[in-house]
Structures are given as C-alpha cells and as structure tokens.
Motif scaffolding. Structure first.
Motif, PDB file in Angstrom:
ATOM      1  N   UNK A  98       0.851  -1.189   0.000  1.00 29.64           N
ATOM      2  CA  UNK A  98       0.000   0.000   0.000  1.00 29.64           C
ATOM      3  C   UNK A  98       0.886   1.237   0.000  1.00 29.64           C
ATOM      4  N   UNK A  99       0.457   2.236  -0.762  1.00 26.89           N
ATOM      5  CA  UNK A  99       1.161   3.516  -0.723  1.00 26.89           C
ATOM      6  C   UNK A  99       0.673   4.263   0.521  1.00 26.89           C
ATOM      7  N   UNK A 100       1.615   4.760   1.306  1.00 24.35           N
ATOM      8  CA  UNK A 100       1.234   5.470   2.523  1.00 24.35           C
ATOM      9  C   UNK A 100       1.559   6.960   2.466  1.00 24.35           C
TER      10      UNK A 100
ATOM     11  N   UNK B 174      10.704  -0.246   9.670  1.00 22.96           N
ATOM     12  CA  UNK B 174       9.717  -0.568   8.645  1.00 22.96           C
ATOM     13  C   UNK B 174      10.433  -0.695   7.303  1.00 22.96           C
ATOM     14  N   UNK B 175      10.243  -1.822   6.633  1.00 23.83           N
ATOM     15  CA  UNK B 175      10.740  -1.965   5.269  1.00 23.83           C
ATOM     16  C   UNK B 175       9.807  -1.197   4.348  1.00 23.83           C
ATOM     17  N   UNK B 176      10.371  -0.439   3.414  1.00 22.47           N
ATOM     18  CA  UNK B 176       9.562   0.329   2.474  1.00 22.47           C
ATOM     19  C   UNK B 176      10.280   0.386   1.134  1.00 22.47           C
ATOM     20  N   UNK B 177       9.483   0.592   0.105  1.00 23.26           N
ATOM     21  CA  UNK B 177      10.013   0.782  -1.249  1.00 23.26           C
ATOM     22  C   UNK B 177       9.508   2.125  -1.744  1.00 23.26           C
ATOM     23  N   UNK B 178      10.217   2.698  -2.698  1.00 26.18           N
ATOM     24  CA  UNK B 178       9.815   3.996  -3.246  1.00 26.18           C
ATOM     25  C   UNK B 178       9.688   3.898  -4.766  1.00 26.18           C
ATOM     26  N   UNK B 179       8.869   4.801  -5.304  1.00 30.60           N
ATOM     27  CA  UNK B 179       8.700   4.895  -6.743  1.00 30.60           C
ATOM     28  C   UNK B 179       8.267   6.323  -7.060  1.00 30.60           C
ATOM     29  N   UNK B 180       8.577   6.772  -8.261  1.00 29.18           N
ATOM     30  CA  UNK B 180       8.150   8.096  -8.698  1.00 29.18           C
ATOM     31  C   UNK B 180       6.657   8.032  -9.010  1.00 29.18           C
ATOM     32  N   UNK B 181       5.908   8.971  -8.452  1.00 28.22           N
ATOM     33  CA  UNK B 181       4.456   8.998  -8.622  1.00 28.22           C
ATOM     34  C   UNK B 181       3.995  10.410  -8.975  1.00 28.22           C
TER      35      UNK B 181
ATOM     36  N   UNK C 248       6.440  13.141  -7.506  1.00 32.16           N
ATOM     37  CA  UNK C 248       6.949  13.028  -6.149  1.00 32.16           C
ATOM     38  C   UNK C 248       7.407  11.609  -5.890  1.00 32.16           C
ATOM     39  N   UNK C 249       7.790  11.362  -4.662  1.00 30.09           N
ATOM     40  CA  UNK C 249       8.252  10.035  -4.255  1.00 30.09           C
ATOM     41  C   UNK C 249       7.130   9.344  -3.489  1.00 30.09           C
ATOM     42  N   UNK C 250       6.659   8.217  -4.041  1.00 31.21           N
ATOM     43  CA  UNK C 250       5.652   7.423  -3.349  1.00 31.21           C
ATOM     44  C   UNK C 250       6.325   6.399  -2.455  1.00 31.21           C
ATOM     45  N   UNK C 251       5.851   6.308  -1.230  1.00 29.05           N
ATOM     46  CA  UNK C 251       6.397   5.353  -0.253  1.00 29.05           C
ATOM     47  C   UNK C 251       5.406   4.205  -0.080  1.00 29.05           C
ATOM     48  N   UNK C 252       5.904   2.975  -0.272  1.00 28.18           N
ATOM     49  CA  UNK C 252       5.082   1.773  -0.198  1.00 28.18           C
ATOM     50  C   UNK C 252       5.556   0.876   0.933  1.00 28.18           C
ATOM     51  N   UNK C 253       4.598   0.302   1.639  1.00 32.45           N
ATOM     52  CA  UNK C 253       4.887  -0.656   2.712  1.00 32.45           C
ATOM     53  C   UNK C 253       3.964  -1.859   2.523  1.00 32.45           C
ATOM     54  N   UNK C 254       4.237  -2.927   3.251  1.00 32.62           N
ATOM     55  CA  UNK C 254       3.326  -4.066   3.233  1.00 32.62           C
ATOM     56  C   UNK C 254       1.958  -3.619   3.730  1.00 32.62           C
ATOM     57  N   UNK C 255       0.907  -4.107   3.093  1.00 29.70           N
ATOM     58  CA  UNK C 255      -0.455  -3.675   3.432  1.00 29.70           C
ATOM     59  C   UNK C 255      -0.785  -3.859   4.914  1.00 29.70           C
ATOM     60  N   UNK C 256      -0.285  -4.922   5.503  1.00 32.81           N
ATOM     61  CA  UNK C 256      -0.547  -5.172   6.919  1.00 32.81           C
ATOM     62  C   UNK C 256       0.057  -4.124   7.846  1.00 32.81           C
ATOM     63  N   UNK C 257       1.027  -3.369   7.366  1.00 29.10           N
ATOM     64  CA  UNK C 257       1.667  -2.333   8.171  1.00 29.10           C
ATOM     65  C   UNK C 257       1.188  -0.927   7.818  1.00 29.10           C
ATOM     66  N   UNK C 258       0.321  -0.812   6.822  1.00 30.79           N
ATOM     67  CA  UNK C 258      -0.056   0.497   6.297  1.00 30.79           C
ATOM     68  C   UNK C 258      -0.692   1.399   7.349  1.00 30.79           C
TER      69      UNK C 258
END
Length: 92
Positions: free
Chosen positions: A15-17, A38-45, A61-71
């Motif tokens: 999920x993007x947070x 928290x482990x997170x991944x980023x992508x240009x959004x 901008x920079x979108x920050x993504x985490x596992x849905x269970x941690x959102x």
C-alpha cells in the motif's frame, strides 16, 4: 530495516502510505519509517497540487510503499511525526 528493492515486495500486497513532493519531506518520511524498522520501497508517482487554490498543476513526487498489513500503523507514525501533507489515507 529500511529502503528495500521493490522486488522484495513481489507476490505481496503493498500500500502507498505517502507521496513526498519535496526532498526534505521525503527524508523525514524515510527517517520516520527507518526509526521504526519498517521496510519500504519507493517509486516516482504523479500528484496534483493547486496554485492559488484554483489552477491544477501536476508534479512528480516520491511514493512510499509498505506491506499492506503495516499500512495503518505507518500512517499513524507519519501523522504523529507531523507528516500529513502527502499522507495517503486509502489503499489505492
């Protein structure tokens, strides 16, 4: 625990947070998530903003993504850290 390659999240629901529009903002998001392991991944959004409240302007901008269970937990952490401008409240 911190920034991970998006491939780490393959076959997992994410999920993007947050979408950060400024470098200083993205650094604060990174620090907050890293401080809480928290482990997170980023992508240009793309994201929209309004100039003078009326003119729509699109930025990247920079979108920050985490596992849905941690959102929800991550959103609370970011809100507590005062990072609310780019907070993504719903799972897209």
């Amino acid at each position: 625990m911190a920034l991970v390659d998006p491939a780490v999240f393959d076959d997992k629901e994410v999920a993007m947070v947050y979408i950060a529009g400024r470098l200083s903002e993205s650094k604060r998001v990174e620090q907050t998530l890293s401080d809480h392991a928290i482990d997170y991944a980023v992508d240009i959004e793309p994201f929209e903003n309004r100039v003078l409240g009326i003119l729509r302007v699109e930025y990247e901008g920079v979108g920050f993504y985490v596992l849905s269970g941690q959102a929800d937990f991550c959103r609370r952490l970011l809100r507590q850290a005062g990072l609310v401008e780019g907070l993504v409240e719903i799972d897209l």
